[in-house]
Write a protein that holds these residues in place. Structure first.
Motif, short mmCIF file in Angstrom:
data_model
loop_
_atom_site.label_atom_id
_atom_site.label_comp_id
_atom_site.label_asym_id
_atom_site.label_seq_id
_atom_site.Cartn_x
_atom_site.Cartn_y
_atom_site.Cartn_z
N ARG A 108 0.80 -1.23 0.00
CA ARG A 108 0.00 0.00 0.00
C ARG A 108 0.83 1.28 0.00
NH1 ARG A 108 -3.24 -0.22 5.61
NH2 ARG A 108 -3.81 1.90 4.98
N TRP A 109 2.06 1.20 0.51
CA TRP A 109 2.92 2.37 0.55
C TRP A 109 3.76 2.41 -0.73
CZ3 TRP A 109 2.36 5.93 4.31
CH2 TRP A 109 1.72 5.54 5.49
N VAL A 110 3.55 3.42 -1.56
CA VAL A 110 4.24 3.54 -2.84
C VAL A 110 5.26 4.68 -2.75
CG1 VAL A 110 3.98 3.97 -5.32
CG2 VAL A 110 2.23 2.66 -4.08
N ARG A 163 3.72 7.22 -0.08
CA ARG A 163 2.35 7.65 0.16
C ARG A 163 1.45 6.40 0.25
NH1 ARG A 163 -0.30 12.37 -0.21
NH2 ARG A 163 1.54 13.35 -1.15
N ASP A 164 0.62 6.38 1.29
CA ASP A 164 -0.33 5.29 1.46
C ASP A 164 -1.47 5.49 0.47
OD1 ASP A 164 -1.83 3.18 2.47
OD2 ASP A 164 -2.79 4.44 3.98
N GLN A 165 -1.68 4.51 -0.38
CA GLN A 165 -2.68 4.63 -1.44
C GLN A 165 -4.11 4.63 -0.91
OE1 GLN A 165 -1.38 5.14 -4.82
NE2 GLN A 165 0.13 5.58 -3.23
N GLU A 166 -4.31 4.21 0.32
CA GLU A 166 -5.65 4.18 0.89
C GLU A 166 -6.03 5.46 1.62
OE1 GLU A 166 -6.33 0.69 3.21
OE2 GLU A 166 -5.35 -0.65 1.77
N GLY A 197 -3.69 8.39 1.89
CA GLY A 197 -2.96 9.58 1.48
C GLY A 197 -1.90 10.01 2.47
#
Length: 246
Positions: A58-60, A85-88, A90
């Motif tokens: 989830r962290w990109v 950034r955490d895609q879920e 922000g």
């Protein structure tokens, strides 16, 4: 009097760039070399470069360019600054890893020294412990804030150092700067280098969410910690000679 606005999400990136600039301000020190250290340093560099861009699914991450002065003056073996950034949600986590070939290059550079000197006020600190594989990694989490042109920046910096094995001494992870300082005063330790890791987050991040994120990032850092702490291995000196290393 105008009340400062609170800036949170951008603070980790600002802080990471700031630390790099401060590290660069003193410059590096070229030390002697333990036989096999060139091979060891290359392994460490490879391990840092292999830190995944996607953590826990989830962290990109996206690399951020360090200040040119850092690479020119400090000459780190590897300096990585990456914003995840955490895609879920922000939420943002900035990961900073600096590995130096000589411990003395890092002496004097740690949160309690660098950030206040740049105008950041310490708001608190606490010791933390995280399980990383079979290790229990101790770190120190610092809170900082700074007001500038009507804006208030706040950040939380989780910091620890990694020191390699040398002679009969095992490698270790240190939460306090004192251990790094002692290593910098010992001739047998300086030439094996050291690393500093910082995980920067929003201080208002939910504690449970931060703990979960920290566990994920620590797991991703396990190969880096293991590689740095291992120090020079049997056969490294021979491999260095065969490869033409210094």
């Amino acid at each position: 009097m105008k009340t400062p606005h609170l800036i949170r999400m951008a603070s980790p990136a600002v802080a990471a760039a700031l630390l790099i600039a401060l590290i660069a301000s003193t410059g590096g020190i070229a030390g002697a070399r333990t036989p096999g250290s060139a091979v060891y340093f290359e392994r460490v560099k490879d391990a840092i470069e292999a830190v995944p861009y996607i953590i826990d699914g989830r962290w990109v991450g996206q690399d951020e360019d360090p200040q040119e002065a850092a690479t020119t003056l400090l000459k780190p073996n590897k300096l990585m600054q990456r914003r995840y950034r955490d895609q879920e949600t922000g939420q943002v986590v900035t990961l900073l890893i600096v590995h130096c070939k000589d411990v003395r290059d890092m002496v004097g550079h740690y949160p309690l020294n660098c950030y206040p000197n740049a105008g950041w006020e310490l708001t608190g600190q606490e010791r933390e412990s995280n399980a990383v594989g079979a290790l229990s990694v101790s770190s120190t989490a610092y809170g900082f804030r700074r007001e500038h042109e009507g804006l208030r920046h706040e950040m939380r910096v989780q910091n620890f150092f990694i020191l390699p094995a040398g002679d009969e001494t095992a490698g270790r992870v240190a939460a306090d700067y004192d251990e790094l300082d002692r290593a910098g005063r010992s001739a047998r330790w300086t030439e094996l280098g050291a690393a500093q890791v910082q995980i920067l987050t929003d201080p208002l991040m939910d504690a449970e969410f931060r703990d979960e994120a920290t566990r994920a990032f620590m797991a991703a850092l396990e190969p880096v910690i293991d590689q740095i702490a291992s120090g020079v291995q049997p056969g490294d000196a021979e491999a260095e000679r065969e490869g033409g290393g210094a």
